[in-house]
Design a protein around this motif. Structure first.
Motif, PDB file in Angstrom:
ATOM      1  N   GLU A 214       0.445  -1.394  -0.427  1.00  0.00           N
ATOM      2  CA  GLU A 214       0.166   0.047  -0.239  1.00  0.00           C
ATOM      3  C   GLU A 214       1.230   1.376   0.608  1.00  0.00           C
ATOM      4  N   VAL A 215       0.380   2.577  -0.732  1.00  0.00           N
ATOM      5  CA  VAL A 215       1.493   3.888  -1.508  1.00  0.00           C
ATOM      6  C   VAL A 215       0.133   4.262  -0.172  1.00  0.00           C
ATOM      7  N   GLY A 287      -9.083   9.047  -0.793  1.00  0.00           N
ATOM      8  CA  GLY A 287      -8.625  10.169  -1.280  1.00  0.00           C
ATOM      9  C   GLY A 287      -8.950  10.779  -2.440  1.00  0.00           C
ATOM     10  N   THR A 288      -9.576   9.779  -3.331  1.00  0.00           N
ATOM     11  CA  THR A 288      -9.945  10.908  -4.842  1.00  0.00           C
ATOM     12  C   THR A 288     -11.107  10.777  -5.098  1.00  0.00           C
ATOM     13  N   GLU A 289     -12.242  11.796  -5.589  1.00  0.00           N
ATOM     14  CA  GLU A 289     -13.025  11.714  -5.807  1.00  0.00           C
ATOM     15  C   GLU A 289     -13.426  12.465  -7.258  1.00  0.00           C
ATOM     16  N   GLY A 290     -13.889  12.020  -8.233  1.00  0.00           N
ATOM     17  CA  GLY A 290     -13.943  12.524  -9.826  1.00  0.00           C
ATOM     18  C   GLY A 290     -12.539  12.700 -10.043  1.00  0.00           C
ATOM     19  N   ARG A 299      -4.841   6.977  -0.972  1.00  0.00           N
ATOM     20  CA  ARG A 299      -3.734   4.982  -0.473  1.00  0.00           C
ATOM     21  C   ARG A 299      -4.787   4.512  -1.913  1.00  0.00           C
ATOM     22  N   VAL A 300      -3.318   3.754  -2.141  1.00  0.00           N
ATOM     23  CA  VAL A 300      -3.494   3.179  -3.096  1.00  0.00           C
ATOM     24  C   VAL A 300      -2.656   1.746  -3.044  1.00  0.00           C
ATOM     25  N   GLY A 344       7.110   1.652  -5.451  1.00  0.00           N
ATOM     26  CA  GLY A 344       5.784   2.407  -5.457  1.00  0.00           C
ATOM     27  C   GLY A 344       5.769   4.126  -5.189  1.00  0.00           C
ATOM     28  N   GLU A 345       6.128   3.529  -4.256  1.00  0.00           N
ATOM     29  CA  GLU A 345       5.775   4.868  -3.475  1.00  0.00           C
ATOM     30  C   GLU A 345       7.003   6.411  -4.582  1.00  0.00           C
ATOM     31  N   GLN A 346       7.276   5.425  -5.551  1.00  0.00           N
ATOM     32  CA  GLN A 346       7.684   6.615  -6.494  1.00  0.00           C
ATOM     33  C   GLN A 346       6.655   7.119  -7.065  1.00  0.00           C
ATOM     34  N   MET A 347       6.577   6.056  -7.681  1.00  0.00           N
ATOM     35  CA  MET A 347       5.673   6.419  -8.651  1.00  0.00           C
ATOM     36  C   MET A 347       4.207   7.114  -8.204  1.00  0.00           C
ATOM     37  N   VAL A 348       3.649   7.176  -7.482  1.00  0.00           N
ATOM     38  CA  VAL A 348       2.861   7.931  -6.303  1.00  0.00           C
ATOM     39  C   VAL A 348       3.664   9.562  -6.806  1.00  0.00           C
TER      40      VAL A 348
END
Ligand SMILES: Cc1cc2nc3c(=O)[nH]c(=O)nc-3n(C[C@H](O)[C@H](O)[C@H](O)COP(=O)(O)O)c2cc1C
Length: 385
Positions: A214-215, A287-290, A299-300, A344-348
């Motif tokens: 999880e990131v 943490g995302t909408e639309g 949170r991914v 994953g951290e790096q890409m986010v």
């Protein structure tokens, strides 16, 4: 626009990263890049290469006196084992034993051989190898440094390895060191022990394991990304970036797959008035909408498949003889989920930094900060009361 390119092969002389679009005035030290590269090498279950090789970096451009110039940043990561490999990897006549003619199911070998018309999978696997993610780490750390200046912190942790799952509560922004101290990058000590045992067991069975990481990104204001086009949606950008990491086969944002089986009343995050203004009692949306950040923690989660190079090789076909064969065995990891979490951290971080730059712009850090501050001040006035 923030973007980056990488070049280089796994067993070549080195990897190069070029990052374009960073503002002038970010403080970047060689030590900071080296330390981040070391984090990518971590994790219980890695192959021998991680123990023998060091990442030796050289800043080629874009940074002067420890600060970005606003020009493209270019960093070379030398493969310290190159002198040995240059001999090992020297050209060989067709049919030589050094050629990789027995493609591994689950790796890039066969599809690449067919696509590029070669019987030597080394031409493919050298670039498909996750060694390339070391070069991404350079873009990732530069992105993190940009995000730090605007108060955003990105961390990662491992949720599961094989069938072992952590039951611990989600970590906070200050937990990075504690997570990195864990050999499997998991704060739940009971799960950590069981994960290590599972990796040992897989190794003994000459097998491999995948898992879930999880990131989390803290401090992202609402309004990063956009709802207006498919290719500007933050959740889509995050999913694509995470999915581009080798061996990642599933991505979920927030409670993702879980909410598919729940009613709407248990799937969304109600909007309430807290002491400091608008608040959400839950963060199921991640943490995302639309297609935009909504001000909650991003949170991914990502599902990594088990490594496809097995010491107990799977069945394949030798591409030069056309005979059934055992897949090739390369020096390999048993489990790389902890390291993949760092990637994953790096890409986010890269996606968020790029979207910050797109929204706030600025040729210098001062310009970026002024725009972000102005925006945050405006947000504090909402809702009108
Ligand atoms: C950090 C990391 C380390 C990896 N190490 C290995 C490895 O040692 N051996 C291997 O076969 N695959 C490894 N992989 C996975 C392969 O690179 C990946 O499965 C391969 O490139 C095929 O791509 P795909 O799985 O995305 O289809 C690793 C992936 C990551 C993210």
């Amino acid at each position: 626009m923030l973007r980056f390119l990488t070049a280089g092969e796994s067993h070549g002389p080195g990897l190069v990263t070029i990052v374009e679009g960073l503002p002038r005035g970010l403080e970047v030290s060689q030590d900071r890049i080296t330390a981040e590269l070391a984090r990518r090498r971590m994790g219980y279950g890695r192959g021998k290469r991680m123990a023998i090789e060091r990442d030796q970096i050289e800043i080629l451009g874009g940074i002067r006196h420890g600060e970005t110039l606003g020009s493209p940043v270019s960093v070379l990561i030398r493969n310290t084992e190159w002198p040995r490999w240059s001999e090992e990897m020297s050209p060989e006549p067709a049919g030589s034993k050094k050629q990789v003619t027995r493609p591994r199911p689950g790796h890039a070998d066969l599809a690449g051989m067919l696509k590029y018309g070669t019987d030597d999978a080394r031409d493919i696997l050298e670039r498909a190898s996750a060694r390339e993610t070391a070069a991404r780490t350079v873009a990732g750390i530069l992105s993190k440094i940009l995000l730090e200046t605007v108060g955003v912190k990105v961390i990662s942790h491992v949720i599961s390895i094989g069938a072992v799952r952590s039951e611990g509560s989600p970590p906070g922004p200050g937990d990075t060191d504690a997570i990195d101290d864990s050999p499997v990058r998991c704060l739940d000590r009971t799960a950590e022990t069981a994960m290590i045992e599972a990796i040992e067991e897989a190794k003994e069975q000459r097998d491999t394991l995948g898992g879930i990481f999880e990131v989390l990104a803290f401090g992202v204001p609402p309004g990063i990304g956009s709802h207006v086009h498919y290719d500007r949606k933050l959740d889509g950008l995050l999913a694509g970036a995470i999915m581009s990491i080798p061996a990642i086969k599933g991505v979920e944002v927030g409670d993702g797959f879980e909410v598919a089986s729940l009613p709407g009343s248990e799937s969304h995050d109600e909007i309430v008035l807290g002491a400091a203004g608008l608040a959400r009692p839950t963060n199921r949306a991640g943490g995302t909408e639309g297609g935009m950040s909504n001000g909650e923690t991003i949170r991914v989660r990502a599902a990594m498949k088990p490594i496809s190079t097995l010491m107990r090789p799977l069945r394949t076909v030798d591409m030069t003889t056309g005979e059934p064969a055992e897949a090739v065995r390369e020096r390999s990891d048993v489990c790389a989920v902890p390291a993949a979490a760092v990637v994953g951290e790096q890409m986010v971080a890269f996606v968020l930094a790029a979207e910050f730059q797109r929204k706030f712009g600025g040729d210098s850090v001062d310009e970026l900060l002024a725009a972000v501050d102005r925006y945050r001040t405006g947000l504090n006035r909402r809702p009108a009361r």
